[in-house]
Design an enzyme around this catalytic site. Structure first.
Site, PDB file in Angstrom:
ATOM      1  CB  ILE A   1      -0.962  -0.011   1.216  1.00  0.00           C
ATOM      2  CG1 ILE A   1      -1.879   1.230   1.200  1.00  0.00           C
ATOM      3  CG2 ILE A   1      -0.231  -0.132   2.532  1.00  0.00           C
ATOM      4  CD1 ILE A   1      -2.976   1.189   2.268  1.00  0.00           C
ATOM      5  CB  SER A   2       1.189   4.107  -2.314  1.00  0.00           C
ATOM      6  OG  SER A   2       1.374   3.388  -3.508  1.00  0.00           O
TER       7      SER A   2
END
Length: 207
Positions: free
Chosen positions: A55-56
């Site tokens: 997840i960025s």
């Protein structure tokens, strides 16, 4: 926790608009990470998911969202759904008025994202598809904006073709010196690309 993180991103100049600020405040990042990382959800860093995905980091989600200049009524294509967090932020940034289509190549991630988005009431604004995002989603084209959340070896031709005239694509591209995030604008059937910053994303998978 979210408020403190967002305030820091505003202070740093990453978040520039009220739309993106409100979107980042509204979407609970802890609902899009795996249980062992919930306590770290509001640290400004990427977190592992599974199947080699991440997840960025919140600052990257905010930056990419700002680059497409979100507004109500937009039709957005996201390539690389991950856990669904980025798509949810986009949905809030367009005030849930419009559509976010997101494509994920890994079946387990597509299911995980769809479950997260459904649980939080985003299905209807966000549609999750399983497939090779490099090919876009022609049935729903043209798009006002395209966001690619994995690094491509080159800008996929299909994504350019599915971008409307005047539309914007934000995409990390592998270069000799590393990865560069580009803002790509389609004008007169051609693309103009502007380098934004150096980045580090997982590679865009083929399938």
């Amino acid at each position: 926790m979210a408020a403190r993180l967002v305030a820091e991103l505003v202070k740093e100049g990453v978040i520039k608009s009220e739309r993106v600020k409100n979107a980042m405040l509204k979407v609970p990042r802890e609902e899009f990470v795996t249980p062992e990382y919930r306590m770290m959800a509001y640290e400004d860093r990427p977190l592992p998911l599974f199947a080699g995905a991440t997840i960025s980091a919140p600052h990257m989600v905010a930056m990419m969202c700002e680059l497409i200049e979100p507004r109500p009524g937009m039709k957005i294509l996201e390539v690389g759904t991950g856990s669904g967090y980025h798509a949810a932020v986009c949905a809030e940034a367009i005030e849930r008025q419009g559509k976010v289509y997101t494509v994920e190549i890994v079946r387990e991630l597509a299911i995980f994202a769809a479950q997260n988005l459904e649980r939080l009431g985003y299905l209807g604004v966000v549609e999750v598809y399983r497939g090779d995002g490099r090919r876009g989603l022609e049935r729903h084209a043209p798009f006002d904006a395209v966001l690619v959340t994995a690094a491509a070896s080159e800008i996929p031709k299909a994504l350019v073709e599915q971008l409307r005239e005047g539309g914007v694509m934000v995409i990390p591209v592998e270069e000799g010196v590393g990865q560069v995030l580009y803002k790509v604008v389609k004008s007169g059937g051609k693309v103009k690309r502007q380098a934004v910053t150096y980045v580090l994303f997982v590679p865009l998978r083929e399938g």
